[in-house]
Scaffold this motif. Structure first.
Motif, PDB file in Angstrom:
ATOM      1  N   GLU A 132       0.832  -1.209   0.000  1.00  0.00           N
ATOM      2  CA  GLU A 132       0.000   0.000   0.000  1.00  0.00           C
ATOM      3  C   GLU A 132       0.861   1.251   0.000  1.00  0.00           C
ATOM      4  N   ARG A 133       1.990   1.178   0.729  1.00  0.00           N
ATOM      5  CA  ARG A 133       2.879   2.349   0.787  1.00  0.00           C
ATOM      6  C   ARG A 133       3.422   2.690  -0.596  1.00  0.00           C
ATOM      7  N   TRP A 134       3.632   1.680  -1.445  1.00  0.00           N
ATOM      8  CA  TRP A 134       4.190   1.886  -2.781  1.00  0.00           C
ATOM      9  C   TRP A 134       3.142   1.634  -3.869  1.00  0.00           C
ATOM     10  N   ALA A 135       1.888   1.748  -3.480  1.00  0.00           N
ATOM     11  CA  ALA A 135       0.802   1.480  -4.439  1.00  0.00           C
ATOM     12  C   ALA A 135       0.930   2.376  -5.674  1.00  0.00           C
ATOM     13  N   GLY A 136       0.845   1.759  -6.840  1.00  0.00           N
ATOM     14  CA  GLY A 136       0.933   2.516  -8.086  1.00  0.00           C
ATOM     15  C   GLY A 136       2.351   2.902  -8.461  1.00  0.00           C
ATOM     16  N   ARG A 137       3.297   2.535  -7.586  1.00  0.00           N
ATOM     17  CA  ARG A 137       4.713   2.896  -7.845  1.00  0.00           C
ATOM     18  C   ARG A 137       5.620   1.671  -7.769  1.00  0.00           C
ATOM     19  N   MET A 138       5.028   0.467  -7.884  1.00  0.00           N
ATOM     20  CA  MET A 138       5.806  -0.757  -7.792  1.00  0.00           C
ATOM     21  C   MET A 138       5.284  -1.763  -8.808  1.00  0.00           C
ATOM     22  N   ILE A 139       6.199  -2.286  -9.630  1.00  0.00           N
ATOM     23  CA  ILE A 139       5.814  -3.248 -10.672  1.00  0.00           C
ATOM     24  C   ILE A 139       6.673  -4.505 -10.538  1.00  0.00           C
ATOM     25  N   ASN A 140       6.228  -5.563 -11.192  1.00  0.00           N
ATOM     26  CA  ASN A 140       6.907  -6.855 -11.113  1.00  0.00           C
ATOM     27  C   ASN A 140       6.849  -7.535 -12.466  1.00  0.00           C
ATOM     28  N   ILE A 141       7.851  -8.355 -12.751  1.00  0.00           N
ATOM     29  CA  ILE A 141       7.777  -9.192 -13.945  1.00  0.00           C
ATOM     30  C   ILE A 141       7.564 -10.638 -13.512  1.00  0.00           C
ATOM     31  N   HIS A 142       6.622 -11.271 -14.187  1.00  0.00           N
ATOM     32  CA  HIS A 142       6.247 -12.638 -13.818  1.00  0.00           C
ATOM     33  C   HIS A 142       6.349 -13.517 -15.064  1.00  0.00           C
ATOM     34  N   PRO A 143       6.907 -14.733 -14.922  1.00  0.00           N
ATOM     35  CA  PRO A 143       7.138 -15.576 -16.103  1.00  0.00           C
ATOM     36  C   PRO A 143       5.951 -16.421 -16.520  1.00  0.00           C
ATOM     37  N   SER A 144       4.823 -15.746 -16.764  1.00  0.00           N
ATOM     38  CA  SER A 144       3.666 -16.415 -17.378  1.00  0.00           C
ATOM     39  C   SER A 144       2.758 -15.338 -17.952  1.00  0.00           C
ATOM     40  N   LEU A 145       1.777 -15.766 -18.739  1.00  0.00           N
ATOM     41  CA  LEU A 145       0.759 -14.841 -19.243  1.00  0.00           C
ATOM     42  C   LEU A 145      -0.347 -14.777 -18.200  1.00  0.00           C
ATOM     43  N   LEU A 146      -0.155 -13.887 -17.213  1.00  0.00           N
ATOM     44  CA  LEU A 146      -1.169 -13.765 -16.161  1.00  0.00           C
ATOM     45  C   LEU A 146      -2.517 -13.413 -16.794  1.00  0.00           C
ATOM     46  N   PRO A 147      -3.614 -13.868 -16.200  1.00  0.00           N
ATOM     47  CA  PRO A 147      -3.685 -14.548 -14.896  1.00  0.00           C
ATOM     48  C   PRO A 147      -3.378 -16.033 -14.891  1.00  0.00           C
TER      49      PRO A 147
ATOM     50  N   ARG B  76      -0.993   4.242 -17.727  1.00  0.00           N
ATOM     51  CA  ARG B  76      -1.142   4.691 -16.330  1.00  0.00           C
ATOM     52  C   ARG B  76      -2.255   3.923 -15.670  1.00  0.00           C
ATOM     53  N   LEU B  77      -2.169   3.911 -14.339  1.00  0.00           N
ATOM     54  CA  LEU B  77      -3.141   3.179 -13.524  1.00  0.00           C
ATOM     55  C   LEU B  77      -4.333   4.082 -13.248  1.00  0.00           C
ATOM     56  N   GLU B  78      -5.520   3.607 -13.636  1.00  0.00           N
ATOM     57  CA  GLU B  78      -6.745   4.367 -13.381  1.00  0.00           C
ATOM     58  C   GLU B  78      -7.819   3.409 -12.888  1.00  0.00           C
ATOM     59  N   ASN B  79      -8.294   3.666 -11.682  1.00  0.00           N
ATOM     60  CA  ASN B  79      -9.361   2.829 -11.110  1.00  0.00           C
ATOM     61  C   ASN B  79      -9.037   1.336 -11.193  1.00  0.00           C
ATOM     62  N   GLY B  80      -7.792   1.034 -10.863  1.00  0.00           N
ATOM     63  CA  GLY B  80      -7.393  -0.372 -10.785  1.00  0.00           C
ATOM     64  C   GLY B  80      -7.144  -1.043 -12.120  1.00  0.00           C
ATOM     65  N   ARG B  81      -7.181  -0.274 -13.187  1.00  0.00           N
ATOM     66  CA  ARG B  81      -6.855  -0.836 -14.505  1.00  0.00           C
ATOM     67  C   ARG B  81      -5.766   0.007 -15.158  1.00  0.00           C
TER      68      ARG B  81
END
Ligand SMILES: Nc1nc2c(c(=O)[nH]1)N[C@@H](CN(C=O)c1ccc(C(=O)N[C@@H](CCC(=O)O)C(=O)O)cc1)CN2
Ligand SMILES: NCC(=O)N[C@@H]1O[C@H](COP(=O)([O-])[O-])[C@@H](O)[C@H]1O
Length: 214
Positions: free
Chosen positions: A100-115, A192-197
């Protein structure tokens, strides 16, 4: 304006290297100002130092709780004036407080086609399920693991005879393209992140999806 970013790692740091190389180009909208690892033996630390990037180690095993560990990490990030975090093979589940402290300012790379294939051992599971298309995803980090809004994805074919290793290697090539692409889009505002999308500005030319070369 160029954003000061930190890359958080736990291991070899090949995605970290791709981000450092991309950010060294003139006009890239982020600077990699710090590489932070929870493991002192992370090979990526030496690669960061070789690139002249500041490094820090906050060992989770030196803290009694996840919260204490994360508060120590946060203090280092603040001390370095960090504005954005890229998780790159960072192998600790983060608590709600940090996310929550870094909400909207933290990203990750994941090795699959999420979800598809949240969690670990994604390539083994992809082979077990017999999928024909696999890939990687860059997403915002939210408290639920690997469930954050998707910024970018890249797909690769699964080839008959593929092993976990051959599939991982094919996807890693795409990860190294995708992560800098995603960081650029977020930092230059074209995504950009808008309303969770994640919303994309400008003409929709598939900016969020990198198609792997034929
Ligand atoms: N709250 C969140 N934390 C993290 C996310 C996220 O989306 N939300 N992404 C992960 C990265 N990750 C997969 O992409 C991941 C990392 C770590 C683990 C895990 O089970 N870790 C164990 C310890 C494993 C170890 O130390 O080797 C744990 O934390 O107990 C699963 C998935 C980063 N964090
Ligand atoms: N759940 C997180 C996860 O599995 N991340 C994966 O760890 C590897 C780190 O490699 P790297 O240290 O060479 O970048 C990458 O393949 C990344 O997608």
């Amino acid at each position: 304006m160029t954003r000061r970013a930190a890359v958080l790692i736990s291991g070899r740091g090949s995605n970290m290297v791709s981000l450092i190389e991309a950010a060294s180009a003139s006009g890239f909208p982020a600077d990699i100002a710090l590489v932070l690892s929870n493991r002192s033996d992370a090979a990526g630390l030496q690669r960061a130092r070789a690139a002249g990037i500041a490094t820090a180690i906050v060992d989770h095993r030196s803290h009694p709780t996840r919260e204490s560990f994360e508060q120590a990490m946060d203090a280092v990030l603040v001390e370095h004036g960090i504005e954005f975090i890229c998780l790159a093979g960072f192998m600790r589940v983060l608590t709600d407080w940090f996310v929550e402290r870094w909400a909207g300012r933290m990203i990750n790379i994941h090795p699959s086609l999420l979800p598809l294939f949240r969690g670990t051992h994604t390539h083994r599971r992809a082979l077990e399920e017999g999928v024909l298309i696999h890939g990687c995803t860059v997403h915002f980090v939210v408290p639920e693991l690997d469930a954050g809004p998707i910024i970018a994805q890249a797909a690769v074919p699964v080839i008959p005879g593929d092993t976990e290793e051959s599939l991982a290697a094919r996807i890693l090539v795409q990860e190294h393209r995708l992560y800098p692409h995603a960081l650029r889009m977020i930092c230059d505002g074209s995504a950009r992140l808008e309303n969770g999308r994640v919303v994309f500005s400008g003409d929709w030319s598939g900016e969020g999806a990198l198609r792997s070369p034929a």
